[in-house]
Design a protein around this motif. Structure first.
Motif: not given
Length: 424
Positions: A107-115
């Motif tokens: 969830l955090q990875a998608v929200q941060s835009g890293s993936v």
């Protein structure tokens, strides 16, 4: 009705007033641009450029590798399917795979835009059908078109193919064929006419843009010939000359209608130009017009009778809008006040035109075509789609002209009242 309205109009004087107002309009280059150039530029842009751009963007997402976050263990076959590119025999990439990136918090990875998206397997997923079930959570910004058409779409397609592959393998081991999954096959057959298929889902743009340009062309002349002249003080000199009020109204109506029709004619030319460009593009680059073959774009290809009906309906609409603007313009004290009155009228015209995208839900009975302006819009849409009903088109044409005559009578009454003419 005023006495001068019951006498015959002197054509020479009517034409002299028409030329006078047209020359006043032609002096403004911005008006010429809005009447001639803008239809030829904006209409191909909306009907040809916009769908091609959307098709290119969506296709570009499919042919570009995205970053997909992975949390948990995925079966080897599923990982390989996600990373694999789908290509044509000549090596052209139809759908690129994704780059798998291990993440701890999807969830955090998608929200941060890293993936671009992330999948999470909370428990081991089956590698064979019949070995239980599993759940694969997918995290993506579902309101983001770029995410939906990219990694999210690829995961959905790959997982569906993976499930089918496991099921087919299980059926084979049981001595059954793949056709066991689909004992009945549904084969869609498009019953639309050729022109309906060509017009596509954006066919409603044609009457909408035509209304916009008719309104823009009529507004330029109508407001200047009424409220503008009142503000400059030139209308009084015209009315004290030996010319009847009915001839003044007729001349101004003719000038406004000619400007509106010019804009309408160039808008039709813009649609025809879009159709020619699209056909040329399909001949030279079939893959570039994929969005159109899926029914997104629109082409205008009309028979002579359909073109005549389209121009006739546009002409009656132009007369109606011109009469409405002249009636409003002569009542206003100034050009600025007239623009204030016209703003809500613009919305009353544009909103029904935009709602034409839902015209398939309307019951197209004679009553709909008996509504001024709206009947003309629906008739234009029918013509574009190749579903022209001559009776409906004639009804819409007649109703528009009848409404225009009513408004002309109101305008003539205003021109005959000094408290309206000199109220500025």
């Amino acid at each position: 009705m005023p006495a001068d309205a019951r006498r015959g109009l002197r054509r020479a004087l009517v034409w002299e007033i028409t030329v006078r107002d047209l020359l006043s309009t032609l002096r403004d280059r911005r008006t010429l641009n809005a009447t001639i150039l803008m239809p030829l530029i904006l209409i191909p842009l909306f009907t040809l450029g916009l769908p091609l751009m959307m098709g290119s963007l969506i296709g570009g997402q499919q042919q570009t590798r995205q970053q997909l976050g992975i949390s948990g263990e995925l079966p080897g076959g599923l990982r390989a399917a996600l990373e694999r590119d789908e290509t044509l025999p000549d090596g052209t990439v139809v759908r690129a795979g994704v780059d798998l990136v291990p993440v701890t918090d999807p969830l955090q990875a998608v929200q941060s835009g890293s993936v671009d998206a992330a999948v999470q397997a909370s428990s081991p997923l089956p590698e064979r059908a019949g070995d239980g079930t599993g759940t694969l959570n997918i995290y993506a910004k579902l309101g983001n078109l770029r995410a939906q058409t990219g990694a999210y779409s690829k995961v959905q397609d790959v997982l569906e193919a993976y499930n089918r592959q496991l099921t087919v393998q299980r059926l084979t081991s049981l001595g059954l064929s793949e056709s066991t999954l689909t004992p009945v096959t549904l084969r869609p057959v498009d019953a639309s006419s050729t022109q309906e298929q060509r017009s596509g889902q954006l066919a409603f743009l044609i009457p909408m843009l035509m209304m916009q340009f008719i309104l823009a062309g009529a507004m330029a002349t109508a407001l200047d010939a009424t409220a503008g002249e009142k503000e400059r003080g030139t209308l009084e000199s015209l009315l004290v000359s030996p010319v009847r009020r009915a001839e003044v109204v007729a001349g101004k109506l003719l000038a406004t209608t000619l400007t509106a029709l010019t804009s309408a004619a160039f808008s039709v030319a813009g649609f025809l130009l879009s159709g020619l460009a699209m056909r040329a593009l399909q001949d030279r680059q079939p893959e570039a017009s994929a969005a159109f073959t899926q029914g997104i774009g629109g082409q205008l290809s009309l028979s002579p009778s359909a073109l005549l009906s389209l121009l006739g309906t546009a002409a009656s609409t132009a007369v109606l809008i011109s009469a409405l603007l002249i009636t409003v313009g002569i009542y206003a004290r100034s050009f600025k006040e007239a623009q204030t009155y016209v703003a809500p009228i613009t919305m009353l015209i544009v909103i029904p035109a935009v709602m034409l995208q839902f015209a398939d839900f309307l019951h197209s009975g004679p009553g709909l075509y008996a509504v001024p302006l709206i009947g003309g819009m629906v008739s234009i849409l029918d013509t574009v789609r190749g579903a022209l009903n001559p009776g409906h088109a004639a009804l819409a044409f007649a109703v528009n002209l009848l409404a225009a005559l009513t408004l002309c009578a109101l305008a003539l009454r205003s021109f005959s009242r000094e408290e309206v003419i000199f109220r500025n």
